[in-house]
Write an enzyme that holds these catalytic residues in place. Structure first.
Site: not given
Ligand SMILES: [Zn+2]
Ligand SMILES: [Zn+2]
Length: 330
Positions: A39, A42, A58
């Site tokens: 992520t 991305h 995160h």
């Molecule tokens: Zn993650």
């Protein structure tokens, strides 16, 4: 404090900013470990929406450094953080579908996250962990919470034949969860030999290289298939190897604009269930408990540990062959 900001697509800046102070209902966390995942890649490439500038990261946890007035936490406590902040009041939140909260904001995506020495964190997002936990394992709690969501949706009862497409962190956590859930067969499918070898050490009963073997010939009639690669090819493969009436649980994230042709006929006559699994609604506490239990093999998944100065290099290149998890210790 030092922090790594995403200023624009493909533009990271490591810089010094002033250390935030917690108000009532907040804590300041000294980050001990922050994972980097697909992520983040991305987001960095502009394929997943985020605020800019924002401090990325995160998948983190650490020590409580400072608390707001009236806090139930204490300085020095070791904690993990659920990065996804929801309103708790809308219809979706009340129904437990917190991933769909229209007010969802995420640390490390929309507001400053864990690629920094300190993170200001709402107390609602904090989950204490056992004091003797290896701090590097804090980086696995959020991805494990997402994997547990997928397991919940798969509704394994024990004895199922399970396939996992993709040998990244999520795929290798799902292998371990499927084993704990009593799956009778666990087949891990990935092109990377190193990841296949790791899978065999952590619970897979069989591994397949989809390049050298024709997948449809060697894997069939799986009760549940987890798509953990986020690719068109694996999404198609999942439908081929799953039995009639079986389930495909999709955890992998493709870029948001990717499209695919499907055959509605075959979904109907095969009663195929294709089920997306998004984020970690109400699973963070269980993930923290499970990581704390020591029942998962996590050290074998750690490929590289760097400090904040190493973030740029990690995000600039795709993961090296065989690498699984990168962890930043700010
Ligand atoms: Zn993650
Ligand atoms: Zn809500």
């Amino acid at each position: 404090m030092r922090a790594v900001f995403l200023n624009a697509v493909n533009e990271l800046v490591a810089t010094q900013v002033s250390r935030p102070r917690p108000e009532a209902g907040e804590s300041l966390i000294r980050v001990l470990a922050c994972g980097i995942c697909g992520t983040d890649r991305h987001i960095y490439k502009g394929e997943y929406p985020s605020a800019k500038p924002v401090i990325l990261g995160h998948e983190f946890g650490g020590l409580i450094e400072e608390v707001g007035a009236g806090s139930k936490f204490s300085v020095g406590q070791l904690v993990s953080v659920d990065p996804n902040i929801v309103c708790g009041k809308c219809d979706d939140c009340i129904a437990g579908r917190t991933a769909f909260c229209p007010d969802l904001t995420a640390l490390g995506v929309n507001i400053n996250g864990g690629l920094a020495e300190f993170v200001l964190t709402p107390d609602s997002q904090i989950y204490p962990v056992r004091t003797d936990l290896n701090p590097l394992h804090l980086a696995f709690i959020e991805p494990l919470a997402c994997s547990i969501r997928g397991m919940d949706l798969a509704e394994l009862k024990g004895g199922e034949k399970v396939a996992v497409l993709g040998g990244g962190v999520i795929g290798l956590l799902v292998v371990q969860l499927a084993k704990l859930a009593g799956a009778s067969e666990i087949v891990l499918i990935t092109r990377q030999k190193f990841r296949r070898d790791v899978a065999l050490q952590i619970g897979a009963t069989k591994v397949v290289d989809p390049i050298s073997e024709k997948l449809a010939d060697v894997v069939k009639n799986m009760d549940v298939t987890f798509e953990c690669a986020g690719a068109i090819e694996t999404f198609k493969d999942a439908q081929v190897i799953t039995r009639r009436g079986g389930s495909v649980i999709v955890l992998g994230l493709t870029p948001a604009d990717v499209e695919l042709e499907i055959k509605p006929f075959s979904i109907v006559v095969n009663e195929l269930r294709i089920q997306g699994s998004y984020l970690n609604p109400l699973t963070q506490a269980r993930a923290a408990e499970l990581v704390g239990s020591g029942d998962l093999k996590l050290d074998i998944l750690i490929s590289k540990v760097v400090d904040l100065s190493g973030v740029q290099t990690i995000l600039d290149a795709p993961p090296a062959e065989g690498d699984i998890k990168y962890i930043v210790c700010p």
